[in-house]
Enzyme design. Structure first.
Site, PDB file in Angstrom:
ATOM      1  N   GLU A 168       0.861  -1.296   0.006  1.00 18.64           N
ATOM      2  CA  GLU A 168       0.009   0.030   0.084  1.00 18.64           C
ATOM      3  C   GLU A 168       0.788   1.165   0.070  1.00 18.64           C
ATOM      4  OE1 GLU A 168      -4.286  -1.298   1.561  1.00 18.64           O
ATOM      5  OE2 GLU A 168      -2.993  -0.538   3.125  1.00 18.64           O
ATOM      6  N   GLU A 192      -6.446  -7.817  -0.522  1.00 16.85           N
ATOM      7  CA  GLU A 192      -6.743  -7.765   0.781  1.00 16.85           C
ATOM      8  C   GLU A 192      -8.412  -7.479   0.610  1.00 16.85           C
ATOM      9  OE1 GLU A 192      -5.044  -5.280   3.681  1.00 16.85           O
ATOM     10  OE2 GLU A 192      -2.874  -6.021   3.042  1.00 16.85           O
TER      11      GLU A 192
END
Length: 582
Positions: free
Chosen positions: A158, A234
């Site tokens: 991320e 995710e």
């Protein structure tokens, strides 16, 4: 030997379309003797892949070290995945977030002058290269094209939410390839245009993280990546918990609907989490977006497999939905059975402050040093200085307390300064000789701008406007407490160490209830179960069965504040994760 490639629309396994059905399972949050059980239950839910992060700080507590014993045996974990007939995704970071202390970055990095985290700064890149090469020495021989399970490796984590240094991402990819990683490489970001743009790199496959509105999120991802397989790396089917808040849950119906949207679009998925496990010891992270909020010990995550490894309603719902798109085994895991419930009597008690000489050596300094200056990565430091002849008044820490400071005058408790309440001043109502401040690191920030900050008393301390000098600081290794002989040691008005013994007929999962306990840590047979706190929401500490034994077992508790009943402790029949709303 097999090969995974990136096709026009799909992942291709040996040239055939392949939908990745993966579940996140962090080997470092699960007792190693339970890895095979959790992996097997993932396959029974219909999954074909296991995903894991790799925690740099756990593997490398000091520079040049790479620990792979016991619960850090990544090679053994990946081979167990292969033995179950499943594939593996490895996400080594170096930053992992994961609600894990410091996002996985080792505290020794912070002791390198001028280092720049998560960017193309030479000192950081040198350390990262050492780390990644150590990881890939394990992972490279276990890739799918060499007969192993690993078919996807992630670069950073991320990153678009943190920075936009393309040279940094390119260097990570270069190191990864030169270390012998030949499988496809991916990035992950939340599906927001700025994050996808900043966190991606040509040649790396983009994946997304989200927990709802799957069709919309995939549409955004497709705008940035017109070809290739769609994947939610995710899929947030639950959430983490913080001290003082409620236990976070997502409804079975909402999560199942979002999953069905992913799979019906032909997308691949990685459940985050499939099985969360536990932040054993002092490994939990924290958030700070204007207020410091440490994470609880349980990483149950409201996942399909609960903290103790038992299937939940989500497990069965997801299994049914997956069966619409892929084969699911007939076998179903057994439901949870009640654990033994009983009470134990504390037979040994001692004061922590009177035992510190057995836990660490004092260091002298004019101004109270930080944990980083002391080489203390986590846990506790006892600071002391003379206040002989000084009048009572207000004690002020110039910048910040990180994270919780218990204040004593000549061993008498005065009060607490808590970072989560923005406290850095306290009135000292007594005159005395020695000011003692016991500081607890409650978890290093794992996300955002405060990643990599120092711990301890930050800035000089002042009493009535006069700077206090002449400190001693004693780093405490509290994991030595279970090995101490507490007999003959005096109790005092400070934190208390308590011990009890109990018998079991056979090893068993246990659940230590913390309802009537204050704040502290607990160990079973020397294994650090983690932190407890009356603030909740969590009301139990999970004891993995392999930690226990037939016959005599020993419970040790470090109580920092006060128990309702300090004569006994109790075990209950299952998890108590707390209220789900305020």
């Amino acid at each position: 030997m097999s090969e995974l490639t990136i096709g026009e629309k799909d992942f291709l396994l040996d040239g055939e379309p392949y939908q990745i059905l993966s579940g996140a399972l962090h080997y470092f949050r699960v007792h190693p003797d339970l890895w095979a059980d959790r992996i097997h239950k993932a396959r029974l839910m219909g999954l074909n892949t296991i995903e894991t992060y790799v925690p740099w700080n756990a593997h490398s507590p000091s520079r040049g070290e790479f620990v792979t014993e016991g619960g850090l045996d990544l090679e053994r974990f990946l081979k167990l995945v292969a033995a179950e007939g499943m594939h593996a995704i490895v996400r080594p970071g170096p930053y992992i977030c994961a609600e894990w202390s410091n996002g996985g970055l080792p505290p020794w990095l912070l002791r390198i002058p001028g280092i720049g985290l998560r960017r193309s700064e030479p000192q950081y890149l040198e350390a990262v290269t050492e780390y990644l090469e150590s990881v890939y020495r394990i992972v490279a021989p276990l890739q799918i094209d060499r007969g192993g399970p690993v078919f996807l490796v992630q670069i950073e984590n991320e990153y678009g939410a943190y920075g936009s240094d393309k040279e940094y991402l390119a260097e990570l990819a270069r190191v990864t390839r030169e270390a012998g990683i030949t499988v496809p490489l991916n990035t992950i970001d939340q599906p927001q245009p700025d994050m996808l743009a900043d966190g991606s790199l040509p040649g790396l496959h983009m994946t997304a993280s989200f927990g709802s509105r799957s069709t919309e999120r995939f549409r955004t991802l497709r705008e940035f990546q017109p070809t290739g397989p769609l994947m939610c790396m995710e899929f947030w089917n639950g959430w983490f918990d913080s001290w003082g808040f409620h236990h976070h849950t997502t409804t079975v119906e909402d999560s199942d609907t979002a999953l069905d949207e992913i799979l019906s679009a032909g997308g691949s998925v990685n459940f985050y989490m499939f099985h969360g496990g536990t932040n054993f010891g002092m490994t939990n992270g924290a958030n700070d977006k204007g207020a410091y909020v440490p994470l609880v010990t349980s990483y149950d995550y409201d996942a399909p497999l609960d903290e103790a490894g038992n299937p939940t309603a989500k497990y069965h719902a997801f299994r049914k939905t997956i069966a619409k798109y892929a084969p699911v085994p007939d076998e179903v895991p057994a439901e949870a059975t009640p654990a033994p419930g009983f009470s134990v009597v504390f037979t040994e008690k001692a004061g922590l402050l009177g035992s510190v000489g057995s836990l660490g050596e004092p260091v002298a300094a004019d101004v109270a040093p930080t944990y980083e200056e002391l080489g203390q990565d986590t846990g506790f430091v006892l600071y002391e200085t003379s206040i002989e002849g000084r009048a009572p008044g207000v004690l002020v820490i110039e910048e910040e307390v990180r994270d919780r400071a218990y204040v004593y005058i000549d061993g008498v408790p005065v009060g607490v300064m808590a970072r989560d309440a923005h406290e850095r001043a306290i009135r000292l109502p007594l005159a005395g000789s020695t000011l003692s401040i016991l500081v607890e690191d409650q978890g290093r920030v794992n996300y955002g701008e405060r990643l990599g900050e120092a711990k301890g008393l930050i800035g000089p301390a002042w009493l009535n406007g006069e700077k206090l000098l002449g400190w001693t600081a004693r780093p405490l290794d509290v994991d030595l407490l279970p090995s101490l002989d507490l007999s003959g040691r005096m109790t005092d008005n400070g934190p208390t160490v308590l011990a009890a013994e109990f018998e079991l007929d056979a090893p068993s999962d246990l659940f230590l209830t913390t309802d009537d306990m204050g704040k502290g840590l607990a160990w079973i047979n020397g294994f650090n179960l983690g932190r407890y706190w009356r603030k909740g929401p969590t009301q139990t500490l999970y004891v993995p069965g392999p930690v226990t034994r037939a016959g005599k077992n020993r419970l040790v508790v470090l109580e920092l504040e006060a128990m309702v009943d300090d004569d006994a402790a109790s075990f209950v029949d299952g998890l108590r994760l707390g209220q789900t709303e305020f």
